[in-house]
Design a protein around this motif. Structure first.
Motif, PDB file in Angstrom:
ATOM      1  N   PHE A 126      -6.120  26.895 -86.231  1.00 24.30           N
ATOM      2  CA  PHE A 126      -5.662  28.008 -87.079  1.00 24.30           C
ATOM      3  C   PHE A 126      -6.645  28.222 -88.219  1.00 24.30           C
ATOM      4  O   PHE A 126      -7.065  29.351 -88.500  1.00 24.30           O
ATOM      5  CB  PHE A 126      -4.262  27.672 -87.619  1.00 24.30           C
ATOM      6  N   ILE A 127      -7.066  27.118 -88.848  1.00 26.56           N
ATOM      7  CA  ILE A 127      -8.001  27.220 -89.981  1.00 26.56           C
ATOM      8  C   ILE A 127      -9.367  27.716 -89.495  1.00 26.56           C
ATOM      9  O   ILE A 127      -9.971  28.608 -90.091  1.00 26.56           O
ATOM     10  CB  ILE A 127      -8.153  25.852 -90.688  1.00 26.56           C
ATOM     11  N   TYR A 160       0.249  19.041 -83.683  1.00 24.62           N
ATOM     12  CA  TYR A 160       0.345  19.827 -84.920  1.00 24.62           C
ATOM     13  C   TYR A 160      -1.001  19.891 -85.621  1.00 24.62           C
ATOM     14  O   TYR A 160      -1.448  20.947 -86.050  1.00 24.62           O
ATOM     15  CB  TYR A 160       1.408  19.209 -85.845  1.00 24.62           C
ATOM     16  N   GLU A 173      -3.459  22.058 -83.672  1.00 29.68           N
ATOM     17  CA  GLU A 173      -3.129  23.486 -83.838  1.00 29.68           C
ATOM     18  C   GLU A 173      -3.502  23.988 -85.212  1.00 29.68           C
ATOM     19  O   GLU A 173      -3.985  25.105 -85.380  1.00 29.68           O
ATOM     20  CB  GLU A 173      -1.615  23.680 -83.649  1.00 29.68           C
ATOM     21  N   LYS A 174      -3.256  23.157 -86.212  1.00 30.63           N
ATOM     22  CA  LYS A 174      -3.577  23.535 -87.602  1.00 30.63           C
ATOM     23  C   LYS A 174      -5.088  23.710 -87.755  1.00 30.63           C
ATOM     24  O   LYS A 174      -5.559  24.673 -88.359  1.00 30.63           O
ATOM     25  CB  LYS A 174      -3.060  22.464 -88.566  1.00 30.63           C
ATOM     26  N   HIS A 229      -9.311  31.374 -88.695  1.00 33.32           N
ATOM     27  CA  HIS A 229      -9.311  32.174 -89.914  1.00 33.32           C
ATOM     28  C   HIS A 229     -10.704  32.236 -90.521  1.00 33.32           C
ATOM     29  O   HIS A 229     -11.151  33.297 -90.981  1.00 33.32           O
ATOM     30  CB  HIS A 229      -8.313  31.584 -90.920  1.00 33.32           C
ATOM     31  N   ILE A 280     -12.802  22.083 -90.265  1.00 34.56           N
ATOM     32  CA  ILE A 280     -14.069  22.414 -90.934  1.00 34.56           C
ATOM     33  C   ILE A 280     -15.092  22.828 -89.887  1.00 34.56           C
ATOM     34  O   ILE A 280     -15.232  22.172 -88.848  1.00 34.56           O
ATOM     35  CB  ILE A 280     -14.585  21.184 -91.718  1.00 34.56           C
ATOM     36  N   TRP A 281     -15.782  23.942 -90.150  1.00 37.48           N
ATOM     37  CA  TRP A 281     -16.842  24.379 -89.263  1.00 37.48           C
ATOM     38  C   TRP A 281     -18.158  23.972 -89.918  1.00 37.48           C
ATOM     39  O   TRP A 281     -18.608  24.583 -90.892  1.00 37.48           O
ATOM     40  CB  TRP A 281     -16.794  25.901 -89.052  1.00 37.48           C
ATOM     41  N   LEU A 282     -18.767  22.915 -89.378  1.00 38.21           N
ATOM     42  CA  LEU A 282     -19.966  22.367 -90.015  1.00 38.21           C
ATOM     43  C   LEU A 282     -21.136  23.345 -90.132  1.00 38.21           C
ATOM     44  O   LEU A 282     -21.881  23.291 -91.097  1.00 38.21           O
ATOM     45  CB  LEU A 282     -20.414  21.088 -89.291  1.00 38.21           C
TER      46      LEU A 282
END
Lengths: 479, 59
Positions: A250-251, A243, A246-247, A254, A157-159
């Motif tokens: 990735f989010i 993991y 990295e996830k 995006h 999450i990007w606050l």
């Protein structure tokens, strides 16, 4: 070292604040934040951002300077870094749509670069970006080091997402689709276009359009959703498996890429206005136009001003001319389409011209906390070597009702030495079109009268009566 | 080490948090499949190279 004074706009970040000492800018930090900042400045992230000219250059200070600053502040536990000084502080409500779009892209590029090196932005305020001159002319630069923190959380999450949408995306989108002027959003509420207000501005058919649905409608409908405890809890999980990390990256990547695409699609194409074609469609005969240009060129070549303020710059013909002779130019006008064209030309030509949307008869006021958080335009504007006031005086006197003596006083305050002014006689067709039947109020405003008024505060060094016109150009020096 | 409370610095907006959680869930699934596919392909390529090395030896 001279007296220190604290930057009035720098108080919201608990990790530190900006102080000034004569011509230097320092950031005062607590020890914990200083260690984070040091780690950042020594990391490849800082070098990468500097190479791309996205960040204001910052230096770690030696211990002697640190101690001196600490003693001056009277705070033994503070640590300091120094920033390069901006040429002219500027705010989002003074930008054009193109500039707001480029500032948005700057913020996202900073976030992308930071993520590559294990950092991120903790806020995405438009006030963190200022336009300044770099290696290739005018460029947006991220100035708030306090907004940079180590990458944390494994939820992707990007606050600052909402803040980015309010400060950049919604103002751009509404400007493009509805001609909404975002200047008012930033002046009345420092936080740009509030998403709830944006929702109210849309009618139901528009709320379902894809570009509004995810940015406005869906967040509005979800605003009452009970977000899970672990997301809103004070301590976000910072350690996780490879993991999970990295996830999360990735989010986040995006999210940032998606925002970049939205910004690209949200900016309006440069529009036309009554003034955008003035350079080509004005009433100057060819000889007068070339005479004016040569007069100004001669002045720039002779006096080589380091800083110029061009008031009522239109599409910046004379601002760009002054920049050719090495000046840093602040070009102001109230017409956004004209300024957008100047901005694009300045960037293309890599010219040191900073266009800002300022109406000199109603310049940006001091706003925010104590009316000092964002300084008034006139408080930021002094000490220009030369001020251009070309064919603007009659607009101020007639259309805006400003007495000529006040215009003279303002010119005197803005320049430290030279004034280049074009005065228009009462009988001029443009003057007459502004007067519109109120002749009796302005019959005394002959060229001679205007020249006499200016002569109270300035010495006329030279003048040029434009051929076939009732206009005269003057180079004056401040008394 | 626990991170300090960033949520107090700006208002992230509940609606936008919820939106990111929803989007993140979908992207998380996409990430899982991409990673798994990459691992499977890597495994197959390695095995493919081993098989061709063994058949070279036999010849």
């Amino acid at each position: 070292m001279s007296q220190l004074w604290r930057e009035p706009s720098s108080f919201r970040d608990p990790s530190g604040y900006i102080i000034h000492a004569s011509d230097c800018v320092y950031r005062s930090l607590n020890r914990e934040s200083y260690e984070l900042v040091q780690a950042f400045l020594r990391s490849p992230a800082y070098t990468d951002l500097l190479d791309q000219e996205l960040l204001i250059p910052t230096e770690i200070l030696d211990s002697a300077v640190q101690e001196s600053l600490s003693a001056k502040e009277g705070l033994p536990d503070r640590c300091y870094v120094s920033h390069e000084k901006l040429w002219f502080v500027n705010y989002p409500y003074e930008w054009t749509a193109q500039m707001l779009s480029d500032a948005a892209q700057c913020t996202l590029s900073v976030q992308t670069t930071l993520m590559k090196h294990g950092f991120q932005l903790k806020d995405a305020s438009a006030y963190n970006v200022h336009f300044d001159f770099g290696r290739n002319g005018l460029t947006p630069k991220f100035i708030d080091l306090g907004s940079i923190e180590p990458l944390s959380g494994t939820d992707g999450i990007w606050l600052p997402y909402k803040q980015f949408v309010s400060h950049f995306l919604l103002p751009l989108l509404y400007n493009r689709d509805m001609g909404h002027d975002f200047k008012g959003d930033f002046l009345t509420d420092l936080e740009g276009l509030d998403p709830d207000q944006a929702y109210r501005l849309l009618g139901w058919p528009k709320r379902l359009l894809p570009r509004y649905f995810t940015l406005v409608t869906l967040p509005h409908l979800l605003r009452r959703w009970e977000v899970k405890q672990e997301t809103t809890s004070k301590k976000r999980k910072s350690t996780g498996s490879e993991y999970e990390i990295e996830k999360a990256l990735f989010i986040l990547s995006h999210t940032v890429r998606s925002l970049k695409g939205k910004v690209n699609r949200s900016v309006a194409k440069p529009k036309k206005s009554l003034w955008t074609d003035y350079e080509q469609s004005n009433t100057y005969p060819a000889e007068a136009e070339s005479g004016k240009r040569e007069f100004l060129r001669g002045i720039c070549e002779e006096i080589r001003p380091k800083s110029v303020l061009d008031i009522g710059c239109n599409t910046g013909q004379f601002s760009l001319l002054a920049a050719e002779y090495g000046a840093n130019v602040l070009a102001i006008d109230q017409d956004m389409p004209s300024l957008d064209r100047l901005y694009l030309r300045a960037r293309e030509q890599q010219s040191n011209v900073l266009p800002l949307r300022v109406d000199i008869s109603n310049p940006s006021p001091g706003i925010g906390w104590n009316n000092k958080e964002r300084a008034a335009f006139l408080d930021r504007s002094s000490g220009f070597d030369c001020v251009f006031f070309l064919a603007v005086v009659h607009h101020l006197v007639v259309a805006k009702g400003i007495p000529l003596s006040e215009v003279v006083k303002l010119s005197h305050n803005l320049t430290s030495r030279y004034l280049v002014v074009e005065l228009v006689d009462y009988s001029d067709p443009m003057f007459q079109s502004l007067v519109r039947g109120r002749d009796s109020l302005y019959t005394e405003l002959t060229l001679e009268k205007q020249e006499r008024d200016f002569a109270q505060k300035f010495t006329v060094l030279r003048s040029l009566r434009l051929p076939e016109m009732t206009r005269t150009l003057y180079l004056m020096e401040r008394k | 080490m626990d991170q300090p409370s960033v949520l107090l610095y700006i208002d992230p907006g509940v609606g936008f948090l919820a939106l990111q959680i929803l989007a993140g869930s979908v992207l998380g699934i996409s990430f899982f499949f991409r990673r798994t596919t990459a691992r499977v392909l890597k495994f197959l390529r390695i095995n493919g190279r081993k098989d061709s090395k063994e058949s070279d030896k036999v010849e």
